[in-house]
Enzyme design. Structure first.
Site, PDB file in Angstrom:
ATOM      1  NE  ARG A 131      51.513  58.085 -23.627  1.00  0.00           N
ATOM      2  CZ  ARG A 131      52.289  56.810 -23.476  1.00  0.00           C
ATOM      3  NH1 ARG A 131      53.127  56.867 -24.483  1.00  0.00           N
ATOM      4  NH2 ARG A 131      52.185  56.409 -22.488  1.00  0.00           N
ATOM      5  CE1 TYR A 132      50.763  61.642 -28.979  1.00  0.00           C
ATOM      6  CE2 TYR A 132      51.095  59.378 -29.679  1.00  0.00           C
ATOM      7  CZ  TYR A 132      51.679  59.866 -28.794  1.00  0.00           C
ATOM      8  OH  TYR A 132      52.371  60.496 -28.952  1.00  0.00           O
ATOM      9  NE  ARG A 135      49.076  58.747 -33.287  1.00  0.00           N
ATOM     10  CZ  ARG A 135      49.496  60.260 -32.753  1.00  0.00           C
ATOM     11  NH1 ARG A 135      47.785  60.424 -32.634  1.00  0.00           N
ATOM     12  NH2 ARG A 135      49.729  60.861 -32.342  1.00  0.00           N
ATOM     13  CB  CYS A 144      62.358  40.733 -28.658  1.00  0.00           C
ATOM     14  SG  CYS A 144      61.083  41.690 -28.638  1.00  0.00           S
ATOM     15  CB  CYS A 148      66.982  46.353 -27.144  1.00  0.00           C
ATOM     16  SG  CYS A 148      67.124  45.883 -28.759  1.00  0.00           S
ATOM     17  CB  CYS A 151      63.842  47.243 -24.304  1.00  0.00           C
ATOM     18  SG  CYS A 151      62.288  46.728 -25.012  1.00  0.00           S
ATOM     19  NE  ARG A 153      56.174  48.899 -25.117  1.00  0.00           N
ATOM     20  CZ  ARG A 153      55.746  49.495 -26.267  1.00  0.00           C
ATOM     21  NH1 ARG A 153      55.961  48.550 -27.360  1.00  0.00           N
ATOM     22  NH2 ARG A 153      55.648  50.399 -26.487  1.00  0.00           N
ATOM     23  CG  ASP A 310      61.171  55.610 -22.964  1.00  0.00           C
ATOM     24  OD1 ASP A 310      62.022  57.845 -22.687  1.00  0.00           O
ATOM     25  OD2 ASP A 310      61.672  55.116 -24.074  1.00  0.00           O
ATOM     26  CG  ASP A 347      57.582  58.373 -25.924  1.00  0.00           C
ATOM     27  OD1 ASP A 347      56.510  59.081 -25.354  1.00  0.00           O
ATOM     28  OD2 ASP A 347      57.818  56.843 -26.373  1.00  0.00           O
ATOM     29  CE  LYS A 354      56.054  57.489 -30.654  1.00  0.00           C
ATOM     30  NZ  LYS A 354      54.704  57.012 -29.623  1.00  0.00           N
TER      31      LYS A 354
HETATM   32  C1  LIG Z   1      53.979  56.499 -30.274  1.00  0.00           C
HETATM   33  C2  LIG Z   1      53.056  55.671 -30.307  1.00  0.00           C
HETATM   34  C3  LIG Z   1      52.135  55.830 -30.902  1.00  0.00           C
HETATM   35  C4  LIG Z   1      52.005  56.378 -32.689  1.00  0.00           C
HETATM   36  O1  LIG Z   1      52.219  57.487 -32.323  1.00  0.00           O
HETATM   37  P1  LIG Z   1      53.306  58.290 -33.830  1.00  0.00           P
HETATM   38  O2  LIG Z   1      53.393  59.502 -33.220  1.00  0.00           O
HETATM   39  O3  LIG Z   1      51.841  58.742 -34.459  1.00  0.00           O
HETATM   40  O4  LIG Z   1      54.093  57.550 -34.503  1.00  0.00           O
HETATM   41  C5  LIG Z   1      50.838  55.927 -30.709  1.00  0.00           C
HETATM   42  N1  LIG Z   1      50.607  55.423 -29.576  1.00  0.00           N
HETATM   43  C6  LIG Z   1      51.424  54.832 -27.874  1.00  0.00           C
HETATM   44  C7  LIG Z   1      50.614  54.848 -26.547  1.00  0.00           C
HETATM   45  C8  LIG Z   1      52.586  55.753 -28.647  1.00  0.00           C
HETATM   46  O5  LIG Z   1      53.595  55.285 -27.709  1.00  0.00           O
HETATM   47  S1  SF4 Z   2      63.218  47.357 -28.423  1.00  0.00           S
HETATM   48 FE1  SF4 Z   2      62.416  46.448 -27.201  1.00  0.00          FE
HETATM   49  S2  SF4 Z   2      60.189  45.516 -27.968  1.00  0.00           S
HETATM   50 FE2  SF4 Z   2      62.244  46.323 -29.503  1.00  0.00          FE
HETATM   51  S3  SF4 Z   2      63.298  44.320 -30.243  1.00  0.00           S
HETATM   52 FE3  SF4 Z   2      64.575  45.776 -28.688  1.00  0.00          FE
HETATM   53  S4  SF4 Z   2      63.904  44.359 -26.846  1.00  0.00           S
HETATM   54 FE4  SF4 Z   2      62.089  44.278 -28.177  1.00  0.00          FE
END
Ligand SMILES: *Cc1c(COP(=O)(O)O)cnc(C)c1O
Ligand code: SF4
Length: 463
Positions: A131-132, A135, A144, A148, A151, A153, A310, A347, A354
Site C-alpha cells: 500500500r505504501y 514497505r 494466533c 481478539c 481483530c 484480519r 476498524d 486506518d 494510517k
Molecule cells: C501498517 C502497515 C504498514 C506499516 O506502516 P507504518 O506506518 O510504517 O508502521 C505497512 N503496510 C501496511 C499494509 C500496513 O497496514
Molecule cells: S489482533 Fe488479530 S492478528 Fe493480532 S493477535 Fe489478535 S487475533 Fe491475532
C-alpha cells in the site's frame, strides 16, 4: 491460607490486597511449573470452546446459543496464561472482553466488513499488501495464540499453515521489488510458528539486499510470553536490523511474565514498539491509557500507534467515537512524557493507510504574513513569526547599506519582542499558567552575553 502471588498477576496488583479470583493458582491450581512455562503446553491447552470456558467462568443459561453462534463466525482461542489475567469476579473484565464472545457481538453481528482495510485490493500476490511506496505487509501465518474479537484480519484465521510455496511467492515479490526497504511480517502471529520454520522465512528475507529492515508484528509477548525462549532469541538476533511491534491494550496485560519476555527481546537488540487499539469498555478512558503507556515505558517499550478500532464485522460494540480518541490524546500531550505518547491513527477504510488524527494545536496559519497562532496543552495562545525570507533580508540589507554606517547590534535586549518565548517568559509556565522564568535568575545568571561569551572562550582547552 497460602499467600503466593501468582506468576501472572499484573504489576499493578502485585502488592498484597484483597484476594482476587484470578491468576494461575485460581484457574490452574494443579498445573506444574514445567507445563505452565512450556509455550507448547500453553498453546495446546488454549480454551477454544464454550464448554471449556464455562468450566472457568460461568456462562448464563440464556447466553449459550448467542455465544455459540458468534463462535461459528470467529473462533475463540485463549491461552491459560491470558485466561489467568481475567478477574472472575469482574463481569466487565477488560481482558475477557478482548477474547471471549459476548452478547453484544451477537446483537451487532451483521455490522462491519470482512476486510475493512481493503488489504486484498492492494495485494500483488496472496499474503502481500503493498500500500505504501517503500514497505509491504506480509501475512505469513493463519494462527494466533489468542483471538481478539476486534481483530481486523479475522478473515484469515484458519489455523492451517500458510503453504511454503505461497510464502516463497511473497519473498519473491519483495526480492523483485527494489522499492521495498521495510517488511512487516505479520499474520496471524508469526511467533506462533516453531523457531525453525520462522528462521527459514527470516533467512530468505535477509538474503534480499535492498530489504533494509524486517519488522515482526506479534501479540505473543502479551498472550503467550513463554514463547520468548532462549532458542527463539538466539535465532532472531541473527537477522538484524529486526524490530518487533507488540500489542498491549490494557495495564493488566503488563505482567512480570510479559515484562520478562520484552526484556529478553530488548536485550537481543530488538526495539519494541507498541500498537494498541482503542476499545470501548476495555481502555477508552484517559486513566487506563495513561496506565498502559506509563507501564510500557517502565518496560522500555515505546508506544507507537493508538488505533481507532476498524469497522470489522462483529466489532461494532468495541468502537468509540473519534472525539473520545482525540480527548484522550489531548490529555496526554504536555501532561506526560512525550516519549510515552503514541500517534493516534485511523486506518483509511478500504485501503487509505494510517491517517493520524488528534487535537489541533495550530489555530491559525497565515503564510503571507508569515504568522502562526498556536495553543499549548493548557490552552494558552502563542504567536509564532516565521523567518522573513530572502527577499525581505536583501531589502533590509540594502537599506542598511544606504544609511551608511552599520551599527553594532544591541545584544540580548534586541531579542525581547513577544515572539520569542524564552526571552520574556511567554514560552514557560506552570500548570497554573503563571510564567516563572526570570524569578530564579536561571536564564541570565547575572552575566551579560559578552561576559558569558568570553568566559566560554577562556575555557577552551589549549592544545
Ligand atoms: C501498517 C502497515 C504498514 C506499516 O506502516 P507504518 O506506518 O510504517 O508502521 C505497512 N503496510 C501496511 C499494509 C500496513 O497496514
Ligand atoms: S489482533 Fe488479530 S492478528 Fe493480532 S493477535 Fe489478535 S487475533 Fe491475532
Amino acid at each position: 491460607m497460602q499467600t503466593i502471588v501468582p506468576d501472572s498477576v499484573p504489576l499493578s496488583l502485585a502488592a498484597p490486597s484483597t484476594p482476587k479470583k484470578s491468576g494461575r493458582a485460581h484457574y490452574y491450581p494443579s498445573v506444574t511449573d514445567e507445563q505452565w512455562n512450556d509455550w507448547k503446553w500453553q498453546f495446546r491447552n488454549r480454551v477454544t470452546t464454550l464448554d471449556e470456558l464455562a468450566k472457568f467462568l460461568p456462562i448464563p443459561a440464556g447466553e449459550w446459543d448467542m455465544k455459540r453462534s458468534v463462535l461459528k463466525d470467529f473462533r475463540m482461542g485463549i491461552t491459560p496464561y491470558y485466561l489467568s489475567l481475567v478477574d472472575a469476579d469482574d463481569k466487565d473484565d477488560p481482558i475477557l472482553k478482548q477474547v471471549g464472545p459476548t452478547v453484544e457481538e451477537y446483537v451487532y453481528r451483521d455490522l462491519g466488513e470482512e476486510d475493512p482495510l481493503g488489504e486484498e485490493n492492494y495485494s500483488p500476490v496472496p499474503g502481500i499488501t503493498h500500500r505504501y511506496p517503500d514497505r509491504v505487509l506480509m501475512v505469513i501465518s493463519n494462527s494466533c495464540a489468542i483471538y481478539c474479537r476486534y481483530c481486523t484480519r479475522k478473515r484469515i484465521m484458519y489455523e492451517d499453515a500458510v503453504p511454503d510455496i505461497e510464502i516463497d511467492r511473497m519473498v519473491e515479490y519483495i526480492a523483485k521489488t527494489p522499492a521495498v526497504r521495510d517488511v512487516v511480517v505479520s499474520g496471524g502471529d508469526p511467533l506462533t510458528y516453531g523457531t525453525k520454520k520462522l528462521e527459514s522465512i527470516l533467512s530468505k528475507l535477509r538474503a534480499i539486499p535492498h530489504l533494509e529492515i524486517i519488522r515482526i508484528g506479534s501479540r505473543v509477548p502479551v498472550s503467550l510470553p513463554q514463547r520468548i525462549d532462549d532458542e527463539l532469541i538466539e535465532m532472531l538476533q541473527k537477522y538484524h536490523p529486526l524490530w518487533i511491534n507488540v500489542h498491549f491494550n490494557h495495564p493488566s496485560e503488563l505482567t512480570p511474565d510479559a515484562a520478562k519476555a520484552c526484556d529478553k527481546l530488548l536485550r537481543a537488540g530488538i526495539p519494541l514498539n507498541n500498537q494498541a487499539v482503542l476499545l470501548r469498555g476495555v481502555n477508552d478512558d484517559l486513566a487506563t491509557i495513561k496506565g498502559l503507556l506509563h507501564g510500557l515505558m517502565k518496560m522500555r517499550v515505546r508506544p507507537y500507534y493508538l488505533y481507532q478500532c476498524d469497522q470489522i464485522r462483529g466489532g461494532e460494540h468495541f468502537r468509540t467515537s473519534i472525539q473520545k480518541g482525540i480527548e484522550i490524546m489531548e490529555g496526554l500531550r504536555g501532561h506526560t512524557s512525550g516519549l510515552a505518547i503514541p500517534t493516534y491513527v485511523i486506518d483509511g477504510p478500504g485501503g487509505g493507510g494510517k491517517i493520524p488524527v488528534g487535537p489541533n494545536y495550530l489555530l491559525h496559519y497565515d503564510p503571507k504574513k508569515k504568522k502562526a497562532i498556536l495553543r499549548n496543552f493548557q490552552g494558552r495562545i502563542f504567536e509564532y513569526s516565521e523567518p522573513q525570507g530572502r527577499a525581505a533580508l536583501v531589502a533590509k540589507a540594502n537599506r542598511l547599506t544606504k544609511d551608511g554606517e552599520v551599527k553594532p547590534t544591541a545584544g540580548p535586549k534586541s531579542r525581547t519582542n513577544g515572539a520569542n518565548g524564552h526571552a520574556n517568559g511567554n514560552g514557560n509556565g506552570h500548570a497554573d499558567g503563571k510564567a516563572v522564568v526570570g524569578k530564579s535568575g536561571w536564564v541570565h545568571r547575572g552575566h551579560s552575553r559578552e561576559e558569558r561569551l568570553s568566559a566560554a572562550t577562556d575555557k577552551t582547552p589549549k592544545a
